[in-house]
Scaffold this motif. Sequence first.
Motif, PDB file in Angstrom:
ATOM      1  N   ASP A 360       0.828  -1.212   0.000  1.00 52.29           N
ATOM      2  CA  ASP A 360       0.000   0.000   0.000  1.00 52.29           C
ATOM      3  C   ASP A 360       0.864   1.266   0.000  1.00 52.29           C
ATOM      4  O   ASP A 360       0.470   2.296  -0.574  1.00 52.29           O
ATOM      5  CB  ASP A 360      -0.918   0.017   1.223  1.00 52.29           C
ATOM      6  CG  ASP A 360      -1.981  -1.079   1.179  1.00 52.29           C
ATOM      7  OD1 ASP A 360      -2.199  -1.647   0.088  1.00 52.29           O
ATOM      8  OD2 ASP A 360      -2.560  -1.387   2.236  1.00 52.29           O
ATOM      9  N   ASP A 361       2.032   1.181   0.626  1.00 54.28           N
ATOM     10  CA  ASP A 361       2.933   2.342   0.710  1.00 54.28           C
ATOM     11  C   ASP A 361       3.870   2.450  -0.492  1.00 54.28           C
ATOM     12  O   ASP A 361       4.748   3.316  -0.515  1.00 54.28           O
ATOM     13  CB  ASP A 361       3.764   2.270   1.994  1.00 54.28           C
ATOM     14  CG  ASP A 361       2.916   2.461   3.250  1.00 54.28           C
ATOM     15  OD1 ASP A 361       1.784   2.968   3.131  1.00 54.28           O
ATOM     16  OD2 ASP A 361       3.381   2.082   4.349  1.00 54.28           O
ATOM     17  N   GLY A 362       3.691   1.545  -1.457  1.00 52.62           N
ATOM     18  CA  GLY A 362       4.484   1.622  -2.679  1.00 52.62           C
ATOM     19  C   GLY A 362       5.910   1.144  -2.540  1.00 52.62           C
ATOM     20  O   GLY A 362       6.774   1.514  -3.341  1.00 52.62           O
ATOM     21  N   LEU A 363       6.193   0.291  -1.547  1.00 52.46           N
ATOM     22  CA  LEU A 363       7.555  -0.190  -1.303  1.00 52.46           C
ATOM     23  C   LEU A 363       7.798  -1.583  -1.876  1.00 52.46           C
ATOM     24  O   LEU A 363       8.934  -1.955  -2.150  1.00 52.46           O
ATOM     25  CB  LEU A 363       7.854  -0.193   0.199  1.00 52.46           C
ATOM     26  CG  LEU A 363       7.777   1.171   0.894  1.00 52.46           C
ATOM     27  CD1 LEU A 363       7.947   1.012   2.397  1.00 52.46           C
ATOM     28  CD2 LEU A 363       8.820   2.118   0.329  1.00 52.46           C
ATOM     29  N   ILE A 364       6.730  -2.362  -2.035  1.00 56.72           N
ATOM     30  CA  ILE A 364       6.813  -3.716  -2.602  1.00 56.72           C
ATOM     31  C   ILE A 364       5.784  -3.823  -3.719  1.00 56.72           C
ATOM     32  O   ILE A 364       4.654  -3.313  -3.598  1.00 56.72           O
ATOM     33  CB  ILE A 364       6.569  -4.796  -1.518  1.00 56.72           C
ATOM     34  CG1 ILE A 364       7.767  -4.852  -0.559  1.00 56.72           C
ATOM     35  CG2 ILE A 364       6.340  -6.169  -2.141  1.00 56.72           C
ATOM     36  CD1 ILE A 364       7.632  -5.879   0.555  1.00 56.72           C
ATOM     37  N   ASP A 365       6.177  -4.469  -4.821  1.00 62.07           N
ATOM     38  CA  ASP A 365       5.284  -4.643  -5.968  1.00 62.07           C
ATOM     39  C   ASP A 365       4.016  -5.395  -5.568  1.00 62.07           C
ATOM     40  O   ASP A 365       4.083  -6.375  -4.799  1.00 62.07           O
ATOM     41  CB  ASP A 365       5.995  -5.444  -7.066  1.00 62.07           C
ATOM     42  CG  ASP A 365       6.578  -4.546  -8.138  1.00 62.07           C
ATOM     43  OD1 ASP A 365       6.499  -3.313  -7.996  1.00 62.07           O
ATOM     44  OD2 ASP A 365       7.136  -5.091  -9.107  1.00 62.07           O
ATOM     45  N   ASN A 366       2.914  -4.978  -6.117  1.00 64.78           N
ATOM     46  CA  ASN A 366       1.649  -5.679  -5.892  1.00 64.78           C
ATOM     47  C   ASN A 366       1.555  -6.827  -6.890  1.00 64.78           C
ATOM     48  O   ASN A 366       0.874  -6.748  -7.911  1.00 64.78           O
ATOM     49  CB  ASN A 366       0.478  -4.722  -6.054  1.00 64.78           C
ATOM     50  CG  ASN A 366      -0.835  -5.350  -5.643  1.00 64.78           C
ATOM     51  OD1 ASN A 366      -0.864  -6.438  -5.075  1.00 64.78           O
ATOM     52  ND2 ASN A 366      -1.934  -4.670  -5.940  1.00 64.78           N
ATOM     53  N   ASN A 367       2.307  -7.893  -6.618  1.00 60.15           N
ATOM     54  CA  ASN A 367       2.402  -9.044  -7.509  1.00 60.15           C
ATOM     55  C   ASN A 367       2.272 -10.304  -6.662  1.00 60.15           C
ATOM     56  O   ASN A 367       3.147 -10.591  -5.839  1.00 60.15           O
ATOM     57  CB  ASN A 367       3.742  -9.030  -8.236  1.00 60.15           C
ATOM     58  CG  ASN A 367       3.882 -10.154  -9.253  1.00 60.15           C
ATOM     59  OD1 ASN A 367       3.230 -11.191  -9.137  1.00 60.15           O
ATOM     60  ND2 ASN A 367       4.738  -9.952 -10.243  1.00 60.15           N
ATOM     61  N   PRO A 368       1.174 -11.056  -6.801  1.00 61.94           N
ATOM     62  CA  PRO A 368       0.944 -12.215  -5.932  1.00 61.94           C
ATOM     63  C   PRO A 368       1.947 -13.352  -6.113  1.00 61.94           C
ATOM     64  O   PRO A 368       2.038 -14.233  -5.262  1.00 61.94           O
ATOM     65  CB  PRO A 368      -0.473 -12.668  -6.319  1.00 61.94           C
ATOM     66  CG  PRO A 368      -0.672 -12.153  -7.704  1.00 61.94           C
ATOM     67  CD  PRO A 368       0.082 -10.866  -7.774  1.00 61.94           C
ATOM     68  N   SER A 369       2.711 -13.337  -7.219  1.00 62.81           N
ATOM     69  CA  SER A 369       3.641 -14.448  -7.457  1.00 62.81           C
ATOM     70  C   SER A 369       5.102 -14.077  -7.224  1.00 62.81           C
ATOM     71  O   SER A 369       5.961 -14.953  -7.202  1.00 62.81           O
ATOM     72  CB  SER A 369       3.481 -14.975  -8.890  1.00 62.81           C
ATOM     73  OG  SER A 369       3.810 -13.966  -9.828  1.00 62.81           O
ATOM     74  N   GLN A 370       5.398 -12.768  -7.051  1.00 64.36           N
ATOM     75  CA  GLN A 370       6.788 -12.332  -6.934  1.00 64.36           C
ATOM     76  C   GLN A 370       6.932 -11.346  -5.775  1.00 64.36           C
ATOM     77  O   GLN A 370       6.174 -10.376  -5.675  1.00 64.36           O
ATOM     78  CB  GLN A 370       7.255 -11.656  -8.235  1.00 64.36           C
ATOM     79  CG  GLN A 370       8.750 -11.447  -8.340  1.00 64.36           C
ATOM     80  CD  GLN A 370       9.518 -12.717  -8.679  1.00 64.36           C
ATOM     81  OE1 GLN A 370       8.921 -13.775  -8.855  1.00 64.36           O
ATOM     82  NE2 GLN A 370      10.825 -12.631  -8.754  1.00 64.36           N
TER      83      GLN A 370
END
Length: 404
Positions: A360-370
Amino acid sequence: MLTNPPLSLYIHIPWCVRKCPYCDFNSHAIKNLKSDQQTEFDLPEQAYIDRLIEDLEQELPKVWGRRLHSIFIGGGTPSLFSPASLDRLLSAIRARLPFENDIEITMEANPGTFEAEKFRGFRQAGINRLSIGVQSFNATHLEQLGRIHNPEQAIAAAEFAHEAGYDSFNVDLMHGLPNQTVEQALSDLEIAISLKPHHISWYQLTLEPNTLFHQQPPQLPHDEVLWDIQEAGQALLAQHGYQQYETSAYAKDATLRAKHNLNYWRFGDYLGIGAGAHGKITRLDLGEVHRTTKKRHPKDYLQGSVNEISNDMPIPTSELPFEFMLNALRLIDGVPMSVFSQYTGLSLSTIQPTLQQAIDDGLIDNNPSQLKPTEKGALFLNELLERFLINYNSSESINIINLS
């Protein structure tokens, strides 16, 4: 479900010619025995090789049936040892643990210990990758850093790595050196690139505790200059085809990335032998992940019974998320999300609230597999990693960015 990751071996050789003022590694300056004709070093070389082999034997029951993915011989200055000694050591390892067909065997080398015949001997012993500790090609900066080589020796070592037939070699460079300008930092990179190494490690000098630089800090560049160096240097490396794949690692292509370091960063397993060496081993028989440490001082490591030199403890479950993230989030492309559960034995739900907040804070990709840091997450990596520090009770201080 907990599964075995790839297995590596780290070998620590703790001696060096002179302790550098920035170095916080477990290294010990040795005595020079000078004569009219030559300089020799007071090294317990054969006794240390014997103890390394005994140390490995003690570790074998933890890894029966597994193959070695990579070996890294670090220090100190491993290139102080003779090719014959390292050949004996590698032969002993090969007799006790099967090697992967494409195993990477790296040795750290100091240009100040460069001898053509010696480096041919290392290659014949089976070492197929060098990591050359250049740090700078500027004579003034080398002197400030306490290095024993000059720019000409650094260049000669890199050139010979090509001639001797090493499959790959890395050039280690620092930036943010005392009073360093952007132009000087880029000049170091340009010289390194001209030598056509397969891999470049380019990282910022930090003042570590228990070092001379920490006690007597030199004048380092201001933050604005450091930022300019970082941006210009990354652009220069990319322009010449060096792909960044980790915080401070750049390779000509994916096949030339450091297998050994990638295994660390992917939370792989590694045996650690030698004075002060650390290891991390998955114990499927116990359903635990263990850390091992060895006695730090060479004298303590060499003395007494071999079963007295090692300490083995499970990593508390509460600390596993941070231990995993500390490594995985250094990688520009991250790791498959499934690896977290496979290599820690924990459900992804263990970190889900923290993970979601980071997304939500834009620090980790919103990607369920990676599991991958965003550009912002990579830029603020310390702050991102601190989110996973909850209940972390390690007795050792951890420098989040500058791991080796």
